[in-house]
Design a protein around this motif. Structure first.
Motif, PDB file in Angstrom:
ATOM      1  N   VAL A  24       0.877  -1.171   0.000  1.00 34.41           N
ATOM      2  CA  VAL A  24       0.000   0.000   0.000  1.00 34.41           C
ATOM      3  C   VAL A  24       0.909   1.215   0.000  1.00 34.41           C
ATOM      4  O   VAL A  24       1.788   1.347   0.858  1.00 34.41           O
ATOM      5  N   VAL A  25       0.740   2.059  -1.005  1.00 27.93           N
ATOM      6  CA  VAL A  25       1.548   3.262  -1.157  1.00 27.93           C
ATOM      7  C   VAL A  25       0.669   4.483  -0.930  1.00 27.93           C
ATOM      8  O   VAL A  25      -0.557   4.405  -1.010  1.00 27.93           O
ATOM      9  N   SER A  26       1.291   5.597  -0.642  1.00 27.02           N
ATOM     10  CA  SER A  26       0.579   6.851  -0.458  1.00 27.02           C
ATOM     11  C   SER A  26       1.171   7.842  -1.456  1.00 27.02           C
ATOM     12  O   SER A  26       2.284   8.334  -1.259  1.00 27.02           O
ATOM     13  N   TRP A  27       0.446   8.109  -2.541  1.00 30.33           N
ATOM     14  CA  TRP A  27       0.967   8.917  -3.634  1.00 30.33           C
ATOM     15  C   TRP A  27       0.123  10.147  -3.879  1.00 30.33           C
ATOM     16  O   TRP A  27      -1.100  10.114  -3.766  1.00 30.33           O
ATOM     17  N   GLN A  28       0.779  11.208  -4.269  1.00 31.98           N
ATOM     18  CA  GLN A  28       0.123  12.409  -4.776  1.00 31.98           C
ATOM     19  C   GLN A  28      -0.215  12.113  -6.240  1.00 31.98           C
ATOM     20  O   GLN A  28       0.678  11.816  -7.034  1.00 31.98           O
ATOM     21  N   LEU A  29      -1.473  12.140  -6.602  1.00 32.67           N
ATOM     22  CA  LEU A  29      -1.901  11.816  -7.959  1.00 32.67           C
ATOM     23  C   LEU A  29      -2.365  13.058  -8.697  1.00 32.67           C
ATOM     24  O   LEU A  29      -3.076  13.890  -8.136  1.00 32.67           O
ATOM     25  N   LEU A  30      -1.945  13.155  -9.947  1.00 33.68           N
ATOM     26  CA  LEU A  30      -2.427  14.208 -10.833  1.00 33.68           C
ATOM     27  C   LEU A  30      -3.128  13.541 -12.011  1.00 33.68           C
ATOM     28  O   LEU A  30      -2.654  12.515 -12.520  1.00 33.68           O
ATOM     29  N   ARG A  31      -4.235  14.096 -12.424  1.00 34.95           N
ATOM     30  CA  ARG A  31      -4.971  13.546 -13.565  1.00 34.95           C
ATOM     31  C   ARG A  31      -4.034  13.517 -14.780  1.00 34.95           C
ATOM     32  O   ARG A  31      -3.345  14.484 -15.059  1.00 34.95           O
ATOM     33  N   ALA A  32      -3.985  12.393 -15.487  1.00 33.40           N
ATOM     34  CA  ALA A  32      -3.090  12.229 -16.632  1.00 33.40           C
ATOM     35  C   ALA A  32      -3.774  12.646 -17.926  1.00 33.40           C
ATOM     36  O   ALA A  32      -4.961  12.409 -18.112  1.00 33.40           O
ATOM     37  N   ASP A  33      -2.990  13.233 -18.817  1.00 33.55           N
ATOM     38  CA  ASP A  33      -3.439  13.524 -20.176  1.00 33.55           C
ATOM     39  C   ASP A  33      -2.822  12.458 -21.078  1.00 33.55           C
ATOM     40  O   ASP A  33      -1.593  12.396 -21.209  1.00 33.55           O
ATOM     41  N   PRO A  34      -3.644  11.597 -21.685  1.00 28.89           N
ATOM     42  CA  PRO A  34      -3.103  10.510 -22.513  1.00 28.89           C
ATOM     43  C   PRO A  34      -2.125  10.975 -23.593  1.00 28.89           C
ATOM     44  O   PRO A  34      -1.192  10.262 -23.939  1.00 28.89           O
ATOM     45  N   VAL A  41       4.215   4.996 -24.645  1.00 25.53           N
ATOM     46  CA  VAL A  41       3.599   3.666 -24.479  1.00 25.53           C
ATOM     47  C   VAL A  41       2.653   3.276 -25.614  1.00 25.53           C
ATOM     48  O   VAL A  41       2.143   2.159 -25.616  1.00 25.53           O
ATOM     49  N   GLY A  42       2.386   4.183 -26.541  1.00 30.02           N
ATOM     50  CA  GLY A  42       1.424   3.927 -27.606  1.00 30.02           C
ATOM     51  C   GLY A  42       0.070   4.516 -27.233  1.00 30.02           C
ATOM     52  O   GLY A  42      -0.288   4.603 -26.063  1.00 30.02           O
ATOM     53  N   ARG A  43      -0.686   4.927 -28.244  1.00 26.38           N
ATOM     54  CA  ARG A  43      -1.977   5.595 -27.998  1.00 26.38           C
ATOM     55  C   ARG A  43      -2.962   4.730 -27.230  1.00 26.38           C
ATOM     56  O   ARG A  43      -3.636   5.193 -26.327  1.00 26.38           O
ATOM     57  N   GLY A  44      -3.064   3.459 -27.595  1.00 24.32           N
ATOM     58  CA  GLY A  44      -4.022   2.573 -26.926  1.00 24.32           C
ATOM     59  C   GLY A  44      -3.728   2.431 -25.451  1.00 24.32           C
ATOM     60  O   GLY A  44      -4.627   2.562 -24.605  1.00 24.32           O
ATOM     61  N   ARG A  45      -2.484   2.186 -25.117  1.00 20.33           N
ATOM     62  CA  ARG A  45      -2.107   2.008 -23.713  1.00 20.33           C
ATOM     63  C   ARG A  45      -2.171   3.341 -22.955  1.00 20.33           C
ATOM     64  O   ARG A  45      -2.552   3.387 -21.793  1.00 20.33           O
ATOM     65  N   ALA A  46      -1.810   4.430 -23.630  1.00 21.08           N
ATOM     66  CA  ALA A  46      -1.853   5.759 -22.988  1.00 21.08           C
ATOM     67  C   ALA A  46      -3.273   6.117 -22.551  1.00 21.08           C
ATOM     68  O   ALA A  46      -3.476   6.751 -21.516  1.00 21.08           O
ATOM     69  N   ALA A  47      -4.258   5.693 -23.330  1.00 27.95           N
ATOM     70  CA  ALA A  47      -5.658   5.989 -22.999  1.00 27.95           C
ATOM     71  C   ALA A  47      -6.075   5.331 -21.688  1.00 27.95           C
ATOM     72  O   ALA A  47      -7.036   5.772 -21.052  1.00 27.95           O
ATOM     73  N   ILE A  49      -4.158   5.222 -18.971  1.00 31.80           N
ATOM     74  CA  ILE A  49      -3.496   5.859 -17.826  1.00 31.80           C
ATOM     75  C   ILE A  49      -4.436   6.888 -17.208  1.00 31.80           C
ATOM     76  O   ILE A  49      -4.837   7.848 -17.855  1.00 31.80           O
ATOM     77  N   ASP A  50      -4.783   6.654 -15.940  1.00 30.33           N
ATOM     78  CA  ASP A  50      -5.709   7.544 -15.237  1.00 30.33           C
ATOM     79  C   ASP A  50      -5.001   8.718 -14.559  1.00 30.33           C
ATOM     80  O   ASP A  50      -5.501   9.840 -14.551  1.00 30.33           O
ATOM     81  N   PHE A  51      -3.856   8.430 -13.942  1.00 32.76           N
ATOM     82  CA  PHE A  51      -3.137   9.427 -13.151  1.00 32.76           C
ATOM     83  C   PHE A  51      -1.635   9.276 -13.355  1.00 32.76           C
ATOM     84  O   PHE A  51      -1.165   8.213 -13.771  1.00 32.76           O
ATOM     85  N   CYS A  52      -0.907  10.322 -13.005  1.00 31.24           N
ATOM     86  CA  CYS A  52       0.540  10.213 -12.865  1.00 31.24           C
ATOM     87  C   CYS A  52       0.864  10.528 -11.406  1.00 31.24           C
ATOM     88  O   CYS A  52       0.148  11.276 -10.741  1.00 31.24           O
ATOM     89  N   GLU A  53       1.910   9.905 -10.927  1.00 32.33           N
ATOM     90  CA  GLU A  53       2.348  10.108  -9.551  1.00 32.33           C
ATOM     91  C   GLU A  53       3.330  11.270  -9.560  1.00 32.33           C
ATOM     92  O   GLU A  53       4.175  11.366 -10.446  1.00 32.33           O
ATOM     93  N   GLU A  54       3.203  12.177  -8.589  1.00 34.17           N
ATOM     94  CA  GLU A  54       4.008  13.399  -8.574  1.00 34.17           C
ATOM     95  C   GLU A  54       4.603  13.629  -7.194  1.00 34.17           C
ATOM     96  O   GLU A  54       3.874  13.757  -6.214  1.00 34.17           O
ATOM     97  N   HIS A  55       5.928  13.656  -7.125  1.00 33.87           N
ATOM     98  CA  HIS A  55       6.614  13.932  -5.856  1.00 33.87           C
ATOM     99  C   HIS A  55       6.867  15.420  -5.617  1.00 33.87           C
ATOM    100  O   HIS A  55       6.974  15.857  -4.496  1.00 33.87           O
ATOM    101  N   HIS A  56       7.008  16.172  -6.694  1.00 37.48           N
ATOM    102  CA  HIS A  56       7.567  17.517  -6.569  1.00 37.48           C
ATOM    103  C   HIS A  56       6.566  18.651  -6.656  1.00 37.48           C
ATOM    104  O   HIS A  56       6.891  19.767  -6.304  1.00 37.48           O
TER     105      HIS A  56
END
Length: 131
Positions: A24-34, A41-47, A49-56
């Motif tokens: 179980v991790v605790s991450w700051q999530l930002l909405r991802a833009d495919p 990763v390719g258009r199909g796989r990019a679609a 992706i829900d979030f990106c993890e952001e440390h900074h």
């Protein structure tokens, strides 16, 4: 409900903590833009992706989210300076992604011929969600 989170290699190398399926991790999530991930990763796989993890950077009023890690996939791709580019900045080459399922993420990956490690695709579910 499962989520797919992109974790940059450099974010993990800088200040990330190792994780594995079941953690179980605790991450700051930002909405991802495919579009930000389509060349990597390719258009199909990019679609997917829900979030990106952001440390900074943090969005005001948003705290970390508890997530249970389900799967981890290393993403490697080729980088080149685009033809006709005035600069020397390398960009991901569309269609060159190599996806490698792994049992642990620590920010580093074994070298692979012709491609560079870019980050992780992590499937997870929110901390309290259960199937």
């Amino acid at each position: 409900m499962t989520l797919t989170v992109w974790v940059d290699d450099w974010q993990m190398q800088c200040c990330g903590e190792d994780f594995a399926p079941g953690d179980v991790v605790s991450w700051q999530l930002l909405r991802a833009d495919p579009e930000d991930y389509a060349d990597i990763v390719g258009r199909g796989r990019a679609a997917d992706i829900d979030f990106c993890e952001e440390h900074h950077g943090q969005e005001e009023g948003r705290g970390p989210t508890a997530l249970e890690v389900l799967t981890i996939t290393e993403v490697h791709c080729r980088y080149e300076v685009p033809a006709g580019s005035a600069g020397r900045v390398s960009r991901p080459v569309p269609g060159s992604a190599v996806l490698v399922p792994v049992e642990r993420a620590d920010g580093w990956a074994a070298e692979r011929a012709g491609v560079r490690f870019a980050g992780y695709l992590v499937t997870c579910r929110r901390g309290g969600d259960r199937p």
